[in-house]
Scaffold this active site. Structure first.
Site, short mmCIF file in Angstrom:
data_model
loop_
_atom_site.label_atom_id
_atom_site.label_comp_id
_atom_site.label_asym_id
_atom_site.label_seq_id
_atom_site.Cartn_x
_atom_site.Cartn_y
_atom_site.Cartn_z
N GLN A 1 1.72 -7.96 2.51
CA GLN A 1 1.67 -7.62 3.94
C GLN A 1 2.89 -8.21 4.66
O GLN A 1 3.14 -9.41 4.58
CB GLN A 1 0.36 -8.16 4.53
CG GLN A 1 0.10 -7.72 5.96
CD GLN A 1 -0.07 -6.21 6.11
OE1 GLN A 1 -0.81 -5.58 5.37
NE2 GLN A 1 0.64 -5.63 7.07
N LYS B 1 -7.70 -2.59 4.95
CA LYS B 1 -7.34 -2.12 3.61
C LYS B 1 -8.43 -2.52 2.61
O LYS B 1 -8.82 -1.73 1.75
CB LYS B 1 -5.98 -2.69 3.19
CG LYS B 1 -4.83 -2.01 3.92
CD LYS B 1 -3.52 -2.76 3.84
CE LYS B 1 -2.50 -2.12 4.79
NZ LYS B 1 -1.26 -2.88 4.93
N ASP C 1 3.03 0.84 -1.90
CA ASP C 1 3.59 1.03 -0.55
C ASP C 1 4.79 1.98 -0.60
O ASP C 1 5.21 2.50 0.43
CB ASP C 1 4.09 -0.33 -0.01
CG ASP C 1 3.15 -0.92 1.02
OD1 ASP C 1 2.34 -0.16 1.58
OD2 ASP C 1 3.23 -2.15 1.25
#
Ligand code: NDP
Length: 287
Positions: A97, A53, A120
């Site tokens: 995460q 990422k 997200d």
């Protein structure tokens, strides 16, 4: 005839070029899109995802802020960090995460992220917006699947889509996005009886289970579109999906490979959402 390959890597590259153009315009006006990624503990797979990422952000000229926190972290300290990032105008996307260590409540953490920075698309407010067809950040993997199908000019309206897997991050939102595009959706899961009966009826079959070689040629009808979300390791430790690729590709009409299918799209849509969040913030400045 062999299935046509849906090349996620190529589609991701093309999509990233479009994102880069938008980032360039934002930067010309002094707005650098910024993504903060929080990594708690030292999970090897999580670290690989986070590195990918970070690299994607840098390649696109976006700001990437990696915050590494210890495994023993107290939940309140994580919530305080997120609050700080919610208030930071240089940060447009916040990603925690997953999975998190046991002492931390994931639900509470996700809900503490500002919905306007939830790139997200996991916050219940954004899930609600998605369900009601409102403008929002779409969850990256399902969003990536829809972009791939559009790029391949594969029609979804009126099609029967069968999703195997009902997780909150992949299965459920994938079905919702197909429904929003006027498909007829069937969800299958571990309690589904006679899975093959359902999967064989699919015009588009999405597998998000997490078991190598789970979907075989017997599960697939001739000419079906097969989307493999799975990321597993085979007996030799090689990355593979849920679908027995070599045999299924002899029967399917279209198929995504692993690697090089859904995976690159997921990270690309995260970049897209971060760029979009920065764009929203810059527009809000001018109102
Ligand atoms: P989860 O483990 O959260 O969900 C798996 C789903 O599969 C569950 O709904 C489960 O059913 C269902 N399932 C398990 N066994 C069976 C079975 N025998 N028959 C039918 N259904 C079954 O996984 P995720 O959704 O998070 O991820 C799925 C896969 O996708 C994983 O391999 C993951 O690594 C990969 N992934 C890939 C991404 C990418 O970018 N390519 C992104 C995210 C995930 P039940 O609900 O009943 O337990």
């Amino acid at each position: 005839m062999e299935a046509i390959l849906i090349n996620g890597k190529e589609i991701a590259q093309k999509t990233r070029m479009d994102i880069a153009e938008e980032v360039k315009k934002l930067k010309e006006n002094g707005n650098v899109p910024g993504l903060a990624v929080i990594l708690v503990g030292n999970n090897h797979a999580s670290r690989t995802y986070v590195n990918n990422k970070e690299k994607a952000c840098k390649d696109l000229g976006m700001l990437s802020l990696l915050i590494e926190l210890p495994e023993s972290l107290h939940e309140n300290d994580l919530l305080a960090k997120i609050k700080e990032l919610n208030e930071d105008p240089t940060i447009h996307g916040i990603l925690v995460q997953l999975p998190l260590p046991k002492q931390i409540n994931e639900k509470k953490v996700i809900e503490s992220i500002s919905p306007e920075k939830d790139v997200d698309g996991f916050h219940p407010i954004n899930i609600g917006r998605m369900m009601t067809g409102q403008e929002t950040f779409l969850p990256c993997t399902p969003f990536g699947i829809m972009v791939m199908l559009k790029e391949m000019e594969i029609e979804t309206e009126g099609k029967h889509v069968v999703i195997v897997g009902r997780s909150n991050i992949v299965g459920k939102p994938s079905g919702q996005l197909f429904l929003n595009e006027n498909a007829t959706v069937t969800y299958c899961h571990s309690r589904t009886k006679d899975l093959k009966f359902h999967t064989r009826q699919a015009d588009i079959l999405v597998s998000a289970v997490g078991i190598a070689n789970f979907i075989t040629a017997d599960h697939v009808s001739d000419g079906a579109v097969v989307i493999d979300v799975g990321m597993n390791r085979d007996e030799n430790g090689k990355l593979c999906g849920d679908v027995a690729f070599e045999t299924v590709k002899q029967k399917a009409g279209y198929i995504t490979p692993v690697p090089g299918g859904v995976g690159p799209m997921t990270i690309t849509m995260l970049m897209y959402n971060t760029m979009k969040s920065a764009k929203n913030a810059s527009m809000a400045q001018h109102v």
